[in-house]
Design a protein around this motif. Structure first.
Motif, PDB file in Angstrom:
ATOM      1  N   GLN A  44       0.840  -1.224   0.000  1.00  0.00           N
ATOM      2  CA  GLN A  44       0.000   0.000   0.000  1.00  0.00           C
ATOM      3  C   GLN A  44       0.863   1.257   0.000  1.00  0.00           C
ATOM      4  OE1 GLN A  44      -2.454  -1.767   3.447  1.00  0.00           O
ATOM      5  NE2 GLN A  44      -3.880  -0.433   2.408  1.00  0.00           N
ATOM      6  N   GLU A  45       2.095   1.107  -0.515  1.00  0.00           N
ATOM      7  CA  GLU A  45       2.983   2.271  -0.471  1.00  0.00           C
ATOM      8  C   GLU A  45       2.426   3.428  -1.311  1.00  0.00           C
ATOM      9  OE1 GLU A  45       7.229   2.273  -2.009  1.00  0.00           O
ATOM     10  OE2 GLU A  45       7.477   2.924   0.078  1.00  0.00           O
ATOM     11  N   GLU A  46       1.803   3.091  -2.438  1.00  0.00           N
ATOM     12  CA  GLU A  46       1.267   4.165  -3.295  1.00  0.00           C
ATOM     13  C   GLU A  46       0.174   4.921  -2.544  1.00  0.00           C
ATOM     14  OE1 GLU A  46      -1.419   3.036  -6.275  1.00  0.00           O
ATOM     15  OE2 GLU A  46      -1.175   4.872  -7.447  1.00  0.00           O
ATOM     16  N   LEU A  60       6.822   5.973  -7.728  1.00  0.00           N
ATOM     17  CA  LEU A  60       5.694   6.748  -7.184  1.00  0.00           C
ATOM     18  C   LEU A  60       5.736   8.114  -7.819  1.00  0.00           C
ATOM     19  CD1 LEU A  60       5.859   5.736  -3.444  1.00  0.00           C
ATOM     20  CD2 LEU A  60       4.336   4.969  -5.243  1.00  0.00           C
TER      21      LEU A  60
END
Lengths: 102, 607, 423, 102
Positions: C324-326, C412
């Motif tokens: 869930q880094e984005e 990102l």
């Protein structure tokens, strides 16, 4: 020497010597308050101390302020009665301190 | 396996009044988790979507969302959102029929109170790409090829009938993506590997052809690769750490460090999720080891040197579950197994070892006679010095206490009474003993000349003892010292050097208070003050002797508010002060003494 | 039309509907036996850990929710700074907690929507009917130009000369810098947050916003601005949590959840429009929502004392976000790279007498438009209105990836539009 | 003119000018008490007035006493907090008067 703290002091003198205008040779123990209140000072007092020395002058103020709590009676001997040299009786209220505080 | 999943969490599109039943709006895509799966698409029936979900139909097989009825003006008025020209309709689509709506994708439709723009009013960009960007797809690694997004804008399919719209995809790095020309779907053509690339930056190129012109428009799209636990833990370097435990043997103390690497991610959100979770098990069944030692495992995320791909480093330390007694003297080998619980393969485990040598601690003084000099004029609580067994500064996890003993127990009563002169004390968290003047009368007695004590150090738990001799050499003649008055005030009450150095204060080692003259302008740690012993007061630390009486060193120990410009010490006392700091018992003041000898205003003249 | 208690239609399309607050709405519901029984059931459904499961498949909870959807509680809102604000918010979430299916989606704000800013001119600070009235501060002109100009010091001086501001400011500074001896900690963050909220609730924005958003041209000024909320206590913690975890904890508290939702709504970078803030560039609404986050779990602050390109952020990072880094970076960028917030703060700072600041070399915000492959920094002719060649969805916020300056971590990065010349 | 009675006065100055040692350019409104307390005197004060002038000398006493109630703060502003020029926060208690009395 550390300045004497605020405390009750005594002095024996005649009613005439009180300077209230009564003429009577009767004597009494006058109790009064004297001494320093250094321990009770707040930041206010330190600030006033500084303002009195330099601060007010710089701001063109001449207000007289006290730079520390005063050593004052916190209770008085209610009254003191006596006979003057014309054998008249008088009563004087709140003339002698009962205890002192800052 | 995660099961069928939506690579895209959110879809946006715009619908207009007047669009007729059957109009296609958008197409959702689910990707396979196993070969046998067959996506079945349904709209969720939840309270928040009840009002308008019946206006739409979701094709079970294709995932194409279309209108179930023609949208009219009063449909627009029905939903009571505040906005005046555009209203938001939210739908939730799920894949494979379950009672409740699990891991849905969210479809947000801007319902516009106007009719669909004609071809002339439609910008080419509107034909090619959705009005508002959709969220970036996340594809699970190691899975199957398949379609992940419909590139064509279905709501504009028939707006410009004589335009032909086609797509292709470009990328500056090799990326396994292509466009299915028949279905205009973006397709991933091979399983992905997150440990090779976490994300692909694609360029979607839309070509619009008419008789007169060809136009290309493009938009970039980031496709993220989701991680799964497909890498086994590995040790890079040693799987064994040698540890020596000696002076510091306190409960919860941690020792050594062993590292285990994992090329997979270990999310810390949500807190207790099981994904890529590591557990360890101690393989020794020796009760002593199990009662004494624990392992503490922590992990952190780091980026690989090559490609900057995120990975995980696990750090294991040996922790003491209890204090170790000073006599403990043993060597043990700890073996523990670290297990990557969610790694499917066999090599999900790593064996690690701690070779632990526990040395005993010897309670002994270094063999030297401790000599201290002291003036007979020293005041009560004057500090004489410190005594400490060997290495005491490094001790942790056990306690050594000190006491004084008279060397010759059969000495005469007079001689015995001299020994009350000196006492020893110790702060709870300190490892040394502080010698101080305990009886000034004994100190001044002429016959109390040669003060020799035995200091006995005892370890609290094992009662092991050690002793040493200390010799306190008294200077100054006895009779001269005895004439000075015995009453000790607090040095700190003096505000000027003259007063300070002329009085005998509590704790004054020389008998007289000592003046420290600060030099800095503002609030400073080097404030002027009168102290019993400038070596220990003020030093921002209220030591064991100073805490015996608040008047000894209020500069370090006062808990009361300080008046005047100052900064408080961490626990108590004055860390820094303005000008001169002085105290009446615990009430302290810091103020500028303008002239060295303060103004002798009319007040002090009369007294 | 619409359910009782929903906003009155008022006259004409532009009229601001009159909102029922959620305390009145719950009283109205409680006076109706049918509604109040469902309301009680609903509250039961939300107690305890398995509230998602209860809402999803418990028939009674579903039925209760459907009834409440047509009750005054569905459309009620809360006034910012109203009496019993917290209770109003709790009533709101009793219903709306049941509606948000997916935990990560942004909430809609429980507060009354903000009226559009009446003056699109970025230099006139609008007064907003929803309780975020702002009288234009007295201006940031430096008293004497030669001496180091420090608008944040001037803001502190202005506060100290106002009795209420001085008292409230002293209250929170004293609370936030007092050691919490029994816990052996630097301070009590809980008490500090409460004192900060009180300061921001009780002191008019002309003083509080001036302290928070004073424009700096020196590191000293920027450091004073950073220290305004006593960050050692109110902001920092031993470790930085993951921002999604930080958001989850915030959402468990009605006040924090509400104010975060309000911030997201009022400072959302609006796509397709010339302005950068919702409600026709209502900078004031954004600033007020940002300020009201201070004193909650999601307290934001300036991250350092740089004055030219300052950054604000909550105390969290995206390390350990896994897949869930984005999403985590998108959430964090709502603070660190938010053009609406940035413009609002800069407009507040320089918004007043711009003649005064003519000669001062004020580093106006650079308009970054992407043409071709590299980013060009074109100083816009009008400092605060960024003109796009055409409303470019991807540049000002497409869905979750805001069209924001490129972040150089792996992938990102912002979506970018490029117009490839026709063949 | 009749001497100004004891009352609250105000003066704007910087924290550095307070003389407490803090170095901060922040300004504040310092409130202090100044003025006379003649109406509140008792017989004690009249006696002290006399003793200070002559009485004590005759008795060989040098005690310092106050010959009237002092104009003092009867309440302080609880605290004043500020940021100094090194961006550290300080809180000073009881530094400004809230109201005055004799």
């Amino acid at each position: 020497r550390r300045p004497k703290p605020c405390s009750l002091r005594e002095l024996e003198l005649t009613v005439s010597e009180l300077g209230l205008g009564y003429d009577s040779d009767e004597t009494l123990l006058l109790r009064y308050c004297s001494g320093k209140c250094l321990e009770h000072r707040q930041n206010y007092d330190l600030t006033m101390d500084h303002m009195v020395r330099t601060g007010f002058k710089k701001k063109g103020r001449k207000d007289k302020v006290s730079n520390g709590p005063c050593c004052r009676p916190i209770a008085y001997e209610k009254q003191f009665s006596f006979q003057d040299n014309k054998h008249l009786h008088h009563t004087v209220r709140n003339m002698s301190a009962k205890n002192c505080g800052c | 396996a995660t099961g069928l999943y939506f690579p895209q969490k959110e879809y946006f599109e715009t619908v207009y009044v007047g669009q007729v039943a059957g109009t296609p709006i958008l197409q959702v895509h689910a990707m396979l988790d196993s070969n046998s799966e067959q996506p079945r698409y349904y709209l969720c029936r939840t309270s928040s979507t009840i009002r308008h979900s019946s206006w739409f139909h979701l094709d079970v097989k294709t995932g194409i969302l279309s209108l179930n009825k023609t949208l009219e003006e009063n449909d627009f008025a029905l939903s009571n959102q505040p906005s005046w020209s555009v209203k938001k309709l939210v739908l939730l689509a799920m894949v494979s029929k379950k009672p409740q709506c699990k891991n849905p994708t969210r479809i947000t439709l801007d319902f516009v109170n106007a009719t669909l723009p004609h071809c002339a009013q439609t910008d080419l960009k509107e034909l090619c790409f959705p009005h508002r960007d959709t969220s970036n797809p996340h594809i699970m690694e190691n899975r199957f090829p398949g379609a992940l997004r419909q590139l064509r804008r279905l709501t504009r399919l028939h707006v410009c009938p004589n335009y032909t719209v086609s797509y292709h995809v470009e990328s500056d790095t090799p990326a396994p993506f292509a466009v299915d020309e028949n279905t205009t779907e973006l397709v991933v053509t091979a399983p992905l590997d997150r440990e090779e690339s976490e994300c692909y930056r694609l360029l979607l190129v839309c070509t619009v052809r008419t008789e007169t012109f060809i136009t290309k428009l493009d938009a970039s799209l980031d496709v993220f690769v989701n991680d799964e636990d497909d890498n086994a833990p590995y040790v890079n370097g040693t799987d064994t750490a040698d540890i020596i435990i000696s002076f510091n043997r306190t409960k919860d103390g941690s020792f050594g460090a062993l590292f285990v690497f994992d090329r997979d991610l270990t999310p810390i959100f949500p807190i207790d999720q099981p994904y890529n979770k590591y557990v360890w098990t101690l393989l020794n069944n020796d009760t002593w080891i199990n009662e004494t030692f624990d392992i503490k495992g922590t992990f952190s995320e780091k980026k690989a040197a090559v490609g900057g791909i995120r990975e995980t480093v696990h750090d294991y330390q040996l922790v003491l579950k209890r204090n170790l007694v000073v006599t403990e003297n043993r060597t043990v080998q700890l073996d523990f197994m670290v297990n990557d619980t969610t790694y499917p393969g066999l090599e999900g485990k790593v064996l690690l070892h701690f070779n632990v040598i526990i040395l005993p601690v010897h309670i002994r003084f270094n063999n030297v006679t401790h000599m201290f000099t002291l003036t007979r004029r020293a005041s009560l609580y004057a500090q004489v010095g410190r005594v400490c067994v060997e290495n005491c500064q490094q001790f942790d996890g056990f306690r050594v206490t000190y006491r004084l003993e008279v060397p010759d127990k059969n000495a005469s009563v007079e001689v015995q009474s001299c020994y009350t002169a000196i006492g020893i004390t110790q702060a709870p968290d300190e490892m040394w003993g502080l010698l101080y003047v305990n009886d000034t009368e004994a100190l001044r007695r002429p016959e109390c000349e040669d003060l020799q004590y035995i200091v006995v150090a005892q370890e609290e738990h094992t009662q092991l003892e050690a002793s040493t001799q200390i010799h306190i050499i008294l200077d100054a003649e006895a009779n001269k010292a005895s004439q000075e008055s015995q009453r000790f005030l607090s040095c700190s009450a003096n505000r000027r050097r003259g007063d300070c150095e002329s009085v005998r204060g509590l704790g004054a080692t020389t008998g007289r208070c000592q003046w420290r003259q600060g030099s800095e302008k503002g609030i400073s740690e080097n404030y002027s003050t009168c102290s019993p012993d400038l070596r220990t007061c003020p030093d921002s630390f209220c030591d064991a002797v100073e805490s015996k009486d608040p008047s000894i060193c209020p500069q370090d120990c006062t808990k009361e508010t300080v008046t005047g410009g100052h900064e408080r010490g961490l626990r108590n006392g004055i860390q820094a002060g303005y000008g001169t700091c002085y105290c009446y018992s615990e009430r302290c003041f810091c103020e500028k003494e303008d002239i060295e000898e303060a103004i002798c205003d009319d007040m002090c003249k009369t007294i | 039309s619409g359910s009782p208690g929903s906003p009155g239609t008022g006259s004409g399309p532009g009229a601001q509907p009159e909102w029922v607050d959620c305390i009145q709405a719950s009283d109205m519901c409680n006076q109706n036996a049918y509604c109040s029984s469902r309301y009680r059931v609903m509250r039961q459904c939300l107690v305890g850990k398995e509230k998602e499961a209860m809402l999803d498949n418990n028939r009674e909870c579903q039925a209760a929710l459907e009834v409440l959807l047509v009750s005054p509680l569905y459309d009620c809102r809360c006034k910012r700074g109203m009496k019993k604000e917290l209770q109003c918010l709790q009533n709101y979430w009793t219903i709306h907690m049941g509606l948000t299916e997916d935990g990560d989606m942004d909430d809609s704000s429980p507060y009354e929507p903000v009226a559009p800013s009446r003056h699109h001119d970025a230099f006139r600070l609008a007064s907003i009917s929803s309780g975020m009235l702002t009288v234009a501060p007295k201006g940031f002109q430096c008293v004497d130009a030669e001496k180091n100009c420090n608008p944040c010091l001037d803001a502190a001086k202005a506060c100290n000369l106002n009795n209420s501001c001085k008292r409230q400011r002293s209250a929170y500074i004293a609370t936030c810098s007092k050691e919490d001896t029994n816990k052996g900690e630097v301070c009590s963050q809980k008490r500090c947050h409460k004192a900060l909220r009180q300061f921001l609730d009780r002191v008019p924005p002309e003083f509080s916003h001036r302290l928070l958003f004073c424009p700096c041209q020196s590191e000293g000024c920027a450091e004073r601005r950073r220290q305004t909320i006593v960050p050692e206590c109110s902001y920092k913690d031993k470790e930085k949590p993951n921002c999604l975890e930080h958001r989850r904890v915030c959402r468990q508290d009605s006040l924090c959840r509400s104010r975060l939702a309000d911030y997201m709504v009022n400072c959302e970078v609006t796509p397709q429009t010339v302005s950068t803030c919702p409600n026709q560039d209502n900078h004031q609404a954004c600033l007020a929502s940002y300020a009201r986050l201070i004193g909650t779990e999601m307290t934001p602050n300036y991250v350092d004392n740089s004055f030219s390109n300052w950054t604000v952020s909550p105390w969290c990072s995206c390390k350990g976000s896994g897949n869930q880094e984005e999403e985590c970076s998108n959430f964090l960028r709502e603070f660190t790279d938010n053009t609406c917030l940035r413009n609002a703060i800069q407009a507040f700072g320089y918004g007043l007498d711009n003649m005064q600041n003519k000669n001062a070399s004020v580093p106006g915000p650079s308009a970054t438009t992407k043409t071709g492959s590299d980013w060009t920094t074109a100083p816009s002719e009008h400092p605060f209105v960024i003109i796009h060649k055409y409303p470019d969805p991807s540049e000002v916020g497409l869905g979750k990836t805001r069209g924001l300056p490129e972040d150089h971590s792996a992938c990102l990065c912002a979506n970018v539009w490029a117009l490839v010349p026709a063949l």
